[in-house]
Design a protein around this motif. Structure first.
Motif, PDB file in Angstrom:
ATOM      1  N   GLY A  25     -15.056  39.005  17.048  1.00 54.53           N
ATOM      2  CA  GLY A  25     -15.970  38.686  18.134  1.00 54.53           C
ATOM      3  C   GLY A  25     -15.383  37.659  19.079  1.00 54.53           C
ATOM      4  O   GLY A  25     -14.296  37.133  18.864  1.00 54.53           O
ATOM      5  N   LYS A  26     -16.120  37.400  20.141  1.00 52.40           N
ATOM      6  CA  LYS A  26     -15.668  36.467  21.167  1.00 52.40           C
ATOM      7  C   LYS A  26     -16.288  35.099  20.924  1.00 52.40           C
ATOM      8  O   LYS A  26     -17.477  34.978  20.694  1.00 52.40           O
ATOM      9  N   ASP A  27     -15.458  34.068  20.963  1.00 51.12           N
ATOM     10  CA  ASP A  27     -15.935  32.692  20.830  1.00 51.12           C
ATOM     11  C   ASP A  27     -15.878  32.020  22.188  1.00 51.12           C
ATOM     12  O   ASP A  27     -14.840  31.983  22.822  1.00 51.12           O
ATOM     13  N   ASP A  28     -17.003  31.498  22.605  1.00 56.38           N
ATOM     14  CA  ASP A  28     -17.069  30.811  23.895  1.00 56.38           C
ATOM     15  C   ASP A  28     -16.960  29.306  23.702  1.00 56.38           C
ATOM     16  O   ASP A  28     -17.879  28.561  24.022  1.00 56.38           O
ATOM     17  N   ILE A  29     -15.847  28.869  23.135  1.00 52.03           N
ATOM     18  CA  ILE A  29     -15.615  27.439  23.001  1.00 52.03           C
ATOM     19  C   ILE A  29     -14.318  27.107  23.721  1.00 52.03           C
ATOM     20  O   ILE A  29     -13.427  27.934  23.841  1.00 52.03           O
ATOM     21  N   GLY A  30     -14.241  25.904  24.206  1.00 49.98           N
ATOM     22  CA  GLY A  30     -13.088  25.497  24.998  1.00 49.98           C
ATOM     23  C   GLY A  30     -11.938  24.971  24.156  1.00 49.98           C
ATOM     24  O   GLY A  30     -11.944  25.031  22.924  1.00 49.98           O
ATOM     25  N   CYS A  31     -10.965  24.428  24.840  1.00 52.26           N
ATOM     26  CA  CYS A  31      -9.743  23.936  24.202  1.00 52.26           C
ATOM     27  C   CYS A  31     -10.032  22.732  23.300  1.00 52.26           C
ATOM     28  O   CYS A  31      -9.524  22.656  22.180  1.00 52.26           O
ATOM     29  N   LEU A  32     -10.856  21.804  23.761  1.00 57.85           N
ATOM     30  CA  LEU A  32     -11.181  20.620  22.966  1.00 57.85           C
ATOM     31  C   LEU A  32     -11.922  21.021  21.690  1.00 57.85           C
ATOM     32  O   LEU A  32     -11.616  20.510  20.614  1.00 57.85           O
ATOM     33  N   ALA A  33     -12.864  21.946  21.794  1.00 57.34           N
ATOM     34  CA  ALA A  33     -13.589  22.410  20.616  1.00 57.34           C
ATOM     35  C   ALA A  33     -12.664  23.147  19.658  1.00 57.34           C
ATOM     36  O   ALA A  33     -12.821  23.054  18.439  1.00 57.34           O
ATOM     37  N   THR A  34     -11.684  23.862  20.183  1.00 60.55           N
ATOM     38  CA  THR A  34     -10.708  24.553  19.339  1.00 60.55           C
ATOM     39  C   THR A  34      -9.858  23.538  18.571  1.00 60.55           C
ATOM     40  O   THR A  34      -9.577  23.718  17.385  1.00 60.55           O
ATOM     41  N   ILE A  35      -9.455  22.461  19.239  1.00 61.77           N
ATOM     42  CA  ILE A  35      -8.681  21.408  18.580  1.00 61.77           C
ATOM     43  C   ILE A  35      -9.518  20.766  17.469  1.00 61.77           C
ATOM     44  O   ILE A  35      -9.047  20.582  16.342  1.00 61.77           O
ATOM     45  N   LEU A  36     -10.766  20.430  17.775  1.00 60.77           N
ATOM     46  CA  LEU A  36     -11.644  19.830  16.772  1.00 60.77           C
ATOM     47  C   LEU A  36     -11.877  20.787  15.607  1.00 60.77           C
ATOM     48  O   LEU A  36     -11.920  20.363  14.448  1.00 60.77           O
ATOM     49  N   LEU A  37     -12.014  22.069  15.907  1.00 59.61           N
ATOM     50  CA  LEU A  37     -12.182  23.076  14.871  1.00 59.61           C
ATOM     51  C   LEU A  37     -10.992  23.063  13.917  1.00 59.61           C
ATOM     52  O   LEU A  37     -11.154  23.084  12.696  1.00 59.61           O
ATOM     53  N   GLY A  38      -9.798  23.017  14.467  1.00 60.42           N
ATOM     54  CA  GLY A  38      -8.596  22.993  13.637  1.00 60.42           C
ATOM     55  C   GLY A  38      -8.475  21.727  12.814  1.00 60.42           C
ATOM     56  O   GLY A  38      -8.084  21.769  11.640  1.00 60.42           O
ATOM     57  N   ILE A  39      -8.806  20.576  13.391  1.00 61.32           N
ATOM     58  CA  ILE A  39      -8.708  19.307  12.665  1.00 61.32           C
ATOM     59  C   ILE A  39      -9.746  19.248  11.549  1.00 61.32           C
ATOM     60  O   ILE A  39      -9.431  18.900  10.408  1.00 61.32           O
ATOM     61  N   VAL A  40     -10.987  19.610  11.848  1.00 59.39           N
ATOM     62  CA  VAL A  40     -12.033  19.619  10.823  1.00 59.39           C
ATOM     63  C   VAL A  40     -11.698  20.659   9.754  1.00 59.39           C
ATOM     64  O   VAL A  40     -11.887  20.427   8.558  1.00 59.39           O
ATOM     65  N   GLY A  41     -11.173  21.804  10.182  1.00 59.93           N
ATOM     66  CA  GLY A  41     -10.765  22.835   9.228  1.00 59.93           C
ATOM     67  C   GLY A  41      -9.677  22.351   8.294  1.00 59.93           C
ATOM     68  O   GLY A  41      -9.654  22.705   7.115  1.00 59.93           O
TER      69      GLY A  41
END
Length: 90
Positions: A25-41
């Motif tokens: 599916g398509k995720d409508d999150i930006g670059c900052l949210a992607t970075i936070l996603l990776g760090i929290v992950g």
């Protein structure tokens, strides 16, 4: 110190981007949210690794695979809780 922060940002961006690519599916999150996603992950992946191996660790990052798995878990939970992503109907 600056290189550590830049390393975390780059690491988070790559892990978050891979997780977004693997979750359908398509995720409508930006670059900052992607970075936070990776760090929290990465932290979630490290915690899961500690639980699986029996060694409870402090908040420590996981390696690449653990970070991506953790980011996928965080992204799926985020989408379920916020209802931001719906599956496409045919």
């Amino acid at each position: 110190m600056l290189w550590t922060i830049l390393g975390w940002l780059g690491f988070g961006l790559v892990a978050g981007f891979i997780a977004r690519a693997l979750v359908p599916g398509k995720d409508d999150i930006g670059c900052l949210a992607t970075i936070l996603l990776g760090i929290v992950g990465s932290v979630v992946g490290g915690a899961l690794y500690g639980l699986i191996t029996g060694g409870i660790r402090e908040f420590q990052p996981a390696g690449w695979i653990g970070s991506i798995i953790g980011a996928i878990i965080v992204l799926v939970l985020f989408n379920k809780i916020t209802g931001r992503k719906r599956r496409y109907r045919r």
